[in-house]
Design an enzyme around this catalytic site. Structure first.
Site, mmCIF file in Angstrom:
data_model
loop_
_atom_site.group_PDB
_atom_site.id
_atom_site.type_symbol
_atom_site.label_atom_id
_atom_site.label_comp_id
_atom_site.label_asym_id
_atom_site.label_seq_id
_atom_site.Cartn_x
_atom_site.Cartn_y
_atom_site.Cartn_z
ATOM 1 C CB SER A 69 31.496 22.059 31.403
ATOM 2 O OG SER A 69 31.026 23.014 31.522
ATOM 3 C CG ASP A 70 26.130 19.963 34.341
ATOM 4 O OD1 ASP A 70 25.843 18.789 33.357
ATOM 5 O OD2 ASP A 70 25.585 20.750 35.218
ATOM 6 C CD GLN A 71 24.886 25.921 29.842
ATOM 7 O OE1 GLN A 71 23.744 25.495 29.324
ATOM 8 N NE2 GLN A 71 25.237 27.046 29.633
#
Length: 193
Positions: A69-71
């Site tokens: 995941s990345d934001q």
């Protein structure tokens, strides 16, 4: 067959979120370059990084189900990352004062042995209040959000800086959209309530 579950992340926030699902899992920090690429939009950056994180850890554990995941915070088409320092956090909050920011949270769930990959992105629209320099300083001293994209922890005191949040998944803003992650894990035959 019960497969191991890996969270491809060193983020304590993602680890704490995934713990809510009451699953046994391992955390492994992926060894990738997280720099944005030239010409890449904030959305494209977070999608690529989520995928690269999952791929890197899945290579080490081909039988496991891996969540990457990345934001990335998107301020009028410009990516805003983790500030790292007080001065950078101050500048970020000043630039976001009175504006609506889109926080893109991308996830890639994959299992190489199953030859299965699911990718999705959950956007969160965050409207910041007009912030005075004194409010920004008080907040930064109180919470030190230097490891958060956008310099504000909505799960803590940072909520007081905001006017409005819109998202299909309230955990997306913290870093891992658990509603969609739960749906994805069920497609990998992970038993959830």
């Amino acid at each position: 067959m019960t497969r191991s579950l890996y969270l491809a992340s060193s983020s304590k926030y993602r680890r704490e979120l995934l713990t809510r699902l009451q699953l046994n899992f391992h955390c492994e920090a992926p060894q990738i370059d997280e720099s944005p690429r030239k010409g890449e939009t904030p959305l494209e950056t977070c999608q690529r990084l989520a995928r690269e994180k999952a791929v890197a850890v899945a290579k080490e554990h081909p039988g496991a189900i891996v969540i990457g995941s990345d934001q990335v915070a998107d301020v009028e088409g410009v990516a805003i990352s983790k500030p790292g320092t007080h001065d950078k956090a101050r500048a970020q909050l000043r630039s976001m004062s009175g504006k609506t920011i889109i926080f893109h949270t991308a996830v890639c769930v994959r299992c190489d042995e199953m030859a299965q990959t699911l990718e999705f992105t959950v956007p969160t629209s965050v409207e910041f209040r007009e912030l005075s320099p004194a409010e920004i300083e008080r907040y930064l001293i109180a919470e030190e959000p230097y490891d958060c994209a956008g310099s504000a922890k909505s799960e803590g005191l940072g909520i007081s800086l905001l006017k409005r949040i819109e998202s299909s998944d309230p955990t997306a803003l913290i870093g891992l959209p658990l509603i969609e992650v739960s749906n994805a894990l069920r497609q990998f035959n992970v038993t959830l309530p």
